[in-house]
Design a protein around this motif. Sequence first.
Motif, PDB file in Angstrom:
ATOM      1  N   UNK A  40      49.389  35.306  42.970  1.00  0.00           N
ATOM      2  CA  UNK A  40      50.535  35.126  43.859  1.00  0.00           C
ATOM      3  C   UNK A  40      51.706  35.987  43.388  1.00  0.00           C
ATOM      4  N   UNK A  41      51.561  37.289  43.511  1.00  0.00           N
ATOM      5  CA  UNK A  41      52.582  38.236  43.077  1.00  0.00           C
ATOM      6  C   UNK A  41      53.608  38.442  44.182  1.00  0.00           C
ATOM      7  N   UNK A  42      54.885  38.366  43.807  1.00  0.00           N
ATOM      8  CA  UNK A  42      55.933  38.420  44.830  1.00  0.00           C
ATOM      9  C   UNK A  42      57.057  39.356  44.396  1.00  0.00           C
ATOM     10  N   UNK A  43      57.764  39.851  45.386  1.00  0.00           N
ATOM     11  CA  UNK A  43      58.905  40.742  45.185  1.00  0.00           C
ATOM     12  C   UNK A  43      60.198  39.946  45.330  1.00  0.00           C
ATOM     13  N   UNK A  44      61.239  40.401  44.648  1.00  0.00           N
ATOM     14  CA  UNK A  44      62.584  39.858  44.824  1.00  0.00           C
ATOM     15  C   UNK A  44      63.589  40.981  44.575  1.00  0.00           C
ATOM     16  N   UNK A  45      64.180  41.501  45.640  1.00  0.00           N
ATOM     17  CA  UNK A  45      65.199  42.541  45.519  1.00  0.00           C
ATOM     18  C   UNK A  45      66.490  41.927  44.994  1.00  0.00           C
ATOM     19  N   UNK A  46      67.033  42.522  43.926  1.00  0.00           N
ATOM     20  CA  UNK A  46      68.226  41.927  43.330  1.00  0.00           C
ATOM     21  C   UNK A  46      69.219  42.983  42.833  1.00  0.00           C
ATOM     22  N   UNK A  47      70.482  42.636  42.957  1.00  0.00           N
ATOM     23  CA  UNK A  47      71.581  43.387  42.374  1.00  0.00           C
ATOM     24  C   UNK A  47      71.771  42.924  40.936  1.00  0.00           C
ATOM     25  N   UNK A  48      71.757  43.871  40.005  1.00  0.00           N
ATOM     26  CA  UNK A  48      71.973  43.565  38.590  1.00  0.00           C
ATOM     27  C   UNK A  48      73.385  43.979  38.186  1.00  0.00           C
ATOM     28  N   UNK A  49      74.028  43.115  37.430  1.00  0.00           N
ATOM     29  CA  UNK A  49      75.374  43.365  36.916  1.00  0.00           C
ATOM     30  C   UNK A  49      75.280  43.509  35.402  1.00  0.00           C
TER      31      UNK A  49
ATOM     32  N   UNK B 134      78.587  44.474  49.839  1.00  0.00           N
ATOM     33  CA  UNK B 134      78.533  44.608  51.302  1.00  0.00           C
ATOM     34  C   UNK B 134      77.566  45.662  51.786  1.00  0.00           C
ATOM     35  N   UNK B 135      76.920  46.394  50.860  1.00  0.00           N
ATOM     36  CA  UNK B 135      75.960  47.412  51.287  1.00  0.00           C
ATOM     37  C   UNK B 135      74.582  46.781  51.484  1.00  0.00           C
ATOM     38  N   UNK B 136      73.693  47.540  52.090  1.00  0.00           N
ATOM     39  CA  UNK B 136      72.357  47.058  52.441  1.00  0.00           C
ATOM     40  C   UNK B 136      71.462  46.944  51.209  1.00  0.00           C
ATOM     41  N   UNK B 137      70.755  45.816  51.089  1.00  0.00           N
ATOM     42  CA  UNK B 137      69.740  45.602  50.075  1.00  0.00           C
ATOM     43  C   UNK B 137      68.420  45.356  50.794  1.00  0.00           C
ATOM     44  N   UNK B 138      67.377  46.131  50.435  1.00  0.00           N
ATOM     45  CA  UNK B 138      66.119  46.066  51.185  1.00  0.00           C
ATOM     46  C   UNK B 138      64.911  46.170  50.259  1.00  0.00           C
ATOM     47  N   UNK B 139      63.809  45.566  50.714  1.00  0.00           N
ATOM     48  CA  UNK B 139      62.511  45.706  50.059  1.00  0.00           C
ATOM     49  C   UNK B 139      61.504  46.218  51.073  1.00  0.00           C
ATOM     50  N   UNK B 140      60.690  47.173  50.637  1.00  0.00           N
ATOM     51  CA  UNK B 140      59.564  47.642  51.444  1.00  0.00           C
ATOM     52  C   UNK B 140      58.280  47.510  50.636  1.00  0.00           C
ATOM     53  N   UNK B 141      57.242  46.993  51.286  1.00  0.00           N
ATOM     54  CA  UNK B 141      55.920  46.863  50.690  1.00  0.00           C
ATOM     55  C   UNK B 141      55.010  47.870  51.358  1.00  0.00           C
TER      56      UNK B 141
ATOM     57  N   UNK C 293      55.813  50.637  52.438  1.00  0.00           N
ATOM     58  CA  UNK C 293      56.575  51.196  53.544  1.00  0.00           C
ATOM     59  C   UNK C 293      57.013  50.202  54.593  1.00  0.00           C
ATOM     60  N   UNK C 294      56.499  48.995  54.571  1.00  0.00           N
ATOM     61  CA  UNK C 294      56.849  47.983  55.576  1.00  0.00           C
ATOM     62  C   UNK C 294      58.052  47.183  55.097  1.00  0.00           C
ATOM     63  N   UNK C 295      59.076  47.083  55.947  1.00  0.00           N
ATOM     64  CA  UNK C 295      60.301  46.370  55.588  1.00  0.00           C
ATOM     65  C   UNK C 295      60.032  44.873  55.455  1.00  0.00           C
ATOM     66  N   UNK C 296      60.366  44.308  54.283  1.00  0.00           N
ATOM     67  CA  UNK C 296      60.122  42.888  54.021  1.00  0.00           C
ATOM     68  C   UNK C 296      61.414  42.097  53.798  1.00  0.00           C
ATOM     69  N   UNK C 297      62.394  42.711  53.186  1.00  0.00           N
ATOM     70  CA  UNK C 297      63.696  42.076  52.972  1.00  0.00           C
ATOM     71  C   UNK C 297      64.786  43.026  53.436  1.00  0.00           C
TER      72      UNK C 297
ATOM     73  N   UNK D 167      71.492  38.762  40.084  1.00  0.00           N
ATOM     74  CA  UNK D 167      72.294  37.892  40.942  1.00  0.00           C
ATOM     75  C   UNK D 167      71.532  37.133  42.022  1.00  0.00           C
ATOM     76  N   UNK D 168      70.202  37.261  42.089  1.00  0.00           N
ATOM     77  CA  UNK D 168      69.441  36.515  43.083  1.00  0.00           C
ATOM     78  C   UNK D 168      68.934  37.401  44.203  1.00  0.00           C
ATOM     79  N   UNK D 169      67.997  36.850  44.983  1.00  0.00           N
ATOM     80  CA  UNK D 169      67.377  37.623  46.057  1.00  0.00           C
ATOM     81  C   UNK D 169      67.707  37.053  47.424  1.00  0.00           C
ATOM     82  N   UNK D 170      67.497  37.873  48.425  1.00  0.00           N
ATOM     83  CA  UNK D 170      67.775  37.484  49.797  1.00  0.00           C
ATOM     84  C   UNK D 170      66.521  36.946  50.471  1.00  0.00           C
ATOM     85  N   UNK D 171      66.624  36.588  51.732  1.00  0.00           N
ATOM     86  CA  UNK D 171      65.473  36.105  52.479  1.00  0.00           C
ATOM     87  C   UNK D 171      64.413  37.180  52.633  1.00  0.00           C
ATOM     88  N   UNK D 172      63.166  36.734  52.880  1.00  0.00           N
ATOM     89  CA  UNK D 172      62.080  37.671  53.113  1.00  0.00           C
ATOM     90  C   UNK D 172      61.084  37.782  51.996  1.00  0.00           C
ATOM     91  N   UNK D 173      61.146  36.889  50.998  1.00  0.00           N
ATOM     92  CA  UNK D 173      60.145  36.942  49.933  1.00  0.00           C
ATOM     93  C   UNK D 173      58.777  36.553  50.498  1.00  0.00           C
TER      94      UNK D 173
END
Length: 272
Positions: free
Chosen positions: A117-126, A188-195, A197-201, A233-239
């Motif tokens: 059950x491998x999953x992605x989580x796009x995150x902003x790092x500080x 406020x900028x866009x954060x996205x994940x592609x698997x 090439x397919x947009x997931x987050x 800082x956490x991930x957005x919807x679409x995991x």
Amino acid sequence: MRLATLRLDGTTAPALVSDATATVIEGYSDLSELLTAPNWKTLAEQASGRTIDLADADYAPVVPNPGKIICVGLNYATHIAEMGRELPEFPTLFSKFKEALTGPYDDVIVPAYAAAELDWEAELAVVIGTPAYQVSEADAADYIAGYSVINDYTMRDYQYRTLQWDQGKTFEKTSGFGPFLVTDYTLGTRIETRLDGRLMQSATTDDLVFTPAKLIDYISHILTLQPGDVIITGTTGGVGHARKPPRYILNGETVEISIEGIGTVRNTTIVK
């Protein structure tokens, strides 16, 4: 200003990155070490070492040896909603260890026993640039060295074996981190994940419930944040785990995570 840690001649070095080249910041082994210098920003701005063509650059994790990696769960309103939870009053904190970090373009090698059950989580790092203890939200920006991109790559079956999440979040060399530390960034900028090439987050970083400033305020009232420490800082919807049916990363698939204005990590999963 954009900074990176590059692999060079069997070792690593911090570098100042321009449009097409990177200039080595001499006297330091990586950005983790550089950030311990009180005048790190001046040293970076005055970089005068070896010049590397970015087309030939081999990126290590941007901050490869953080003393602490503090992760925040359930911090985007969209992700909280998809997981069926209410907005939290306080941040949900857990840890990742530095052994979990890998380069922004490295393959992620996953042992077969952990690949269900491998999953992605796009995150902003500080990344912290100045020791921070009992810092107010209003002053928190002064303690930030910069921002980067990370995939909080997760083994969901391990994560949910117990009420504690760490075991599913810190597998060896699974979290692509980098390529750059960007010193100036506005939420406020866009954060996205592609698997493959397919947009997931897809969201914007101002959907965060607890901003970087709020997180520094909260965490620094618990312990001292040191230069080079990382807050994820956490991930957005679409995991993948929240999809119906769930969609997990398969052997040979590539996850690409981008934050507009900072950069992109791109890692292919190899199950062995």
